[in-house]
Design a protein around this motif. Structure first.
Motif, mmCIF file in Angstrom:
data_model
loop_
_atom_site.group_PDB
_atom_site.id
_atom_site.type_symbol
_atom_site.label_atom_id
_atom_site.label_comp_id
_atom_site.label_asym_id
_atom_site.label_seq_id
_atom_site.Cartn_x
_atom_site.Cartn_y
_atom_site.Cartn_z
ATOM 1 N N THR A 54 0.866 -1.173 0.000
ATOM 2 C CA THR A 54 0.000 0.000 0.000
ATOM 3 C C THR A 54 0.904 1.225 0.000
ATOM 4 O O THR A 54 1.816 1.321 0.813
ATOM 5 C CB THR A 54 -0.924 0.024 1.232
ATOM 6 O OG1 THR A 54 -1.758 -1.133 1.205
ATOM 7 C CG2 THR A 54 -1.792 1.269 1.245
ATOM 8 N N LEU A 92 3.327 7.578 -11.764
ATOM 9 C CA LEU A 92 2.215 7.271 -10.857
ATOM 10 C C LEU A 92 1.463 6.039 -11.339
ATOM 11 O O LEU A 92 1.094 5.176 -10.536
ATOM 12 C CB LEU A 92 1.286 8.472 -10.732
ATOM 13 C CG LEU A 92 0.117 8.294 -9.761
ATOM 14 C CD1 LEU A 92 0.599 7.946 -8.364
ATOM 15 C CD2 LEU A 92 -0.731 9.560 -9.732
ATOM 16 N N ARG A 93 1.256 5.925 -12.640
ATOM 17 C CA ARG A 93 0.587 4.738 -13.193
ATOM 18 C C ARG A 93 1.398 3.469 -12.927
ATOM 19 O O ARG A 93 0.843 2.417 -12.619
ATOM 20 C CB ARG A 93 0.347 4.905 -14.686
ATOM 21 C CG ARG A 93 -0.804 5.813 -15.006
ATOM 22 C CD ARG A 93 -1.124 5.801 -16.508
ATOM 23 N NE ARG A 93 -2.027 6.882 -16.817
ATOM 24 C CZ ARG A 93 -1.667 8.035 -17.384
ATOM 25 N NH1 ARG A 93 -0.414 8.243 -17.754
ATOM 26 N NH2 ARG A 93 -2.560 8.975 -17.612
ATOM 27 N N ALA A 105 1.005 2.675 -9.203
ATOM 28 C CA ALA A 105 -0.363 2.206 -8.943
ATOM 29 C C ALA A 105 -0.611 0.842 -9.568
ATOM 30 O O ALA A 105 -1.342 0.017 -9.006
ATOM 31 C CB ALA A 105 -1.369 3.224 -9.465
ATOM 32 N N ARG A 149 -2.770 -1.053 -3.392
ATOM 33 C CA ARG A 149 -3.582 0.155 -3.254
ATOM 34 C C ARG A 149 -2.662 1.373 -3.209
ATOM 35 O O ARG A 149 -1.531 1.290 -2.745
ATOM 36 C CB ARG A 149 -4.381 0.134 -1.970
ATOM 37 C CG ARG A 149 -5.471 -0.915 -1.965
ATOM 38 C CD ARG A 149 -6.522 -0.623 -0.946
ATOM 39 N NE ARG A 149 -7.711 -1.423 -0.950
ATOM 40 C CZ ARG A 149 -7.846 -2.714 -1.174
ATOM 41 N NH1 ARG A 149 -6.818 -3.416 -1.499
ATOM 42 N NH2 ARG A 149 -9.005 -3.319 -1.096
ATOM 43 N N VAL A 150 -3.199 2.507 -3.687
ATOM 44 C CA VAL A 150 -2.507 3.788 -3.571
ATOM 45 C C VAL A 150 -3.516 4.787 -3.018
ATOM 46 O O VAL A 150 -4.626 4.903 -3.535
ATOM 47 C CB VAL A 150 -1.963 4.288 -4.931
ATOM 48 C CG1 VAL A 150 -1.360 5.673 -4.786
ATOM 49 C CG2 VAL A 150 -0.943 3.315 -5.489
ATOM 50 N N TYR A 151 -3.126 5.484 -1.976
ATOM 51 C CA TYR A 151 -3.965 6.523 -1.376
ATOM 52 C C TYR A 151 -3.213 7.842 -1.442
ATOM 53 O O TYR A 151 -2.027 7.897 -1.113
ATOM 54 C CB TYR A 151 -4.275 6.212 0.096
ATOM 55 C CG TYR A 151 -5.092 4.975 0.290
ATOM 56 C CD1 TYR A 151 -6.471 5.002 0.129
ATOM 57 C CD2 TYR A 151 -4.482 3.771 0.637
ATOM 58 C CE1 TYR A 151 -7.230 3.854 0.320
ATOM 59 C CE2 TYR A 151 -5.228 2.630 0.824
ATOM 60 C CZ TYR A 151 -6.600 2.675 0.668
ATOM 61 O OH TYR A 151 -7.347 1.539 0.850
ATOM 62 N N TRP A 152 -3.905 8.877 -1.881
ATOM 63 C CA TRP A 152 -3.325 10.214 -1.902
ATOM 64 C C TRP A 152 -4.093 11.039 -0.879
ATOM 65 O O TRP A 152 -5.287 11.277 -1.042
ATOM 66 C CB TRP A 152 -3.454 10.833 -3.287
ATOM 67 C CG TRP A 152 -2.593 12.048 -3.487
ATOM 68 C CD1 TRP A 152 -2.584 13.199 -2.739
ATOM 69 C CD2 TRP A 152 -1.602 12.239 -4.488
ATOM 70 N NE1 TRP A 152 -1.665 14.080 -3.197
ATOM 71 C CE2 TRP A 152 -1.040 13.518 -4.284
ATOM 72 C CE3 TRP A 152 -1.138 11.463 -5.547
ATOM 73 C CZ2 TRP A 152 -0.038 14.032 -5.098
ATOM 74 C CZ3 TRP A 152 -0.143 11.981 -6.351
ATOM 75 C CH2 TRP A 152 0.398 13.244 -6.125
#
Length: 78
Positions: free
Chosen positions: A32, A51-52, A55, A60-63
């Protein structure tokens, strides 16, 4: 990853690219990733490819963005 350049302004594109290059192999389906910041590029390249990549490898990726939602996508916000 380094977030600010010599000019003192944030550069998420450079930070994301550096993270993907240095630590991308450590990101996997059990990872994560948290990004903390306002997503303002200061008119620099946001490096969406990095970023792609992050991800695409992570579970999961959370900003987490401290700015009010109404300001997202305005001005230099990516």
């Amino acid at each position: 990853a380094v977030l600010t350049g010599w000019h003192g302004s944030s550069d998420y594109g450079a930070a994301l690219g550096e993270f993907a290059e240095r630590y991308g192999d450590a990101v996997g389906p059990r990872t994560t990733v948290f990004v903390l910041g306002d997503a303002r590029t200061n008119m620099a390249d946001p490096n969406l490819a990095a970023l792609r990549r992050i991800a695409g490898q992570a579970r999961r990726v959370y900003w987490l963005n401290p700015e009010p939602r109404i300001q997202w996508g305005t001005g230099d916000s990516a």
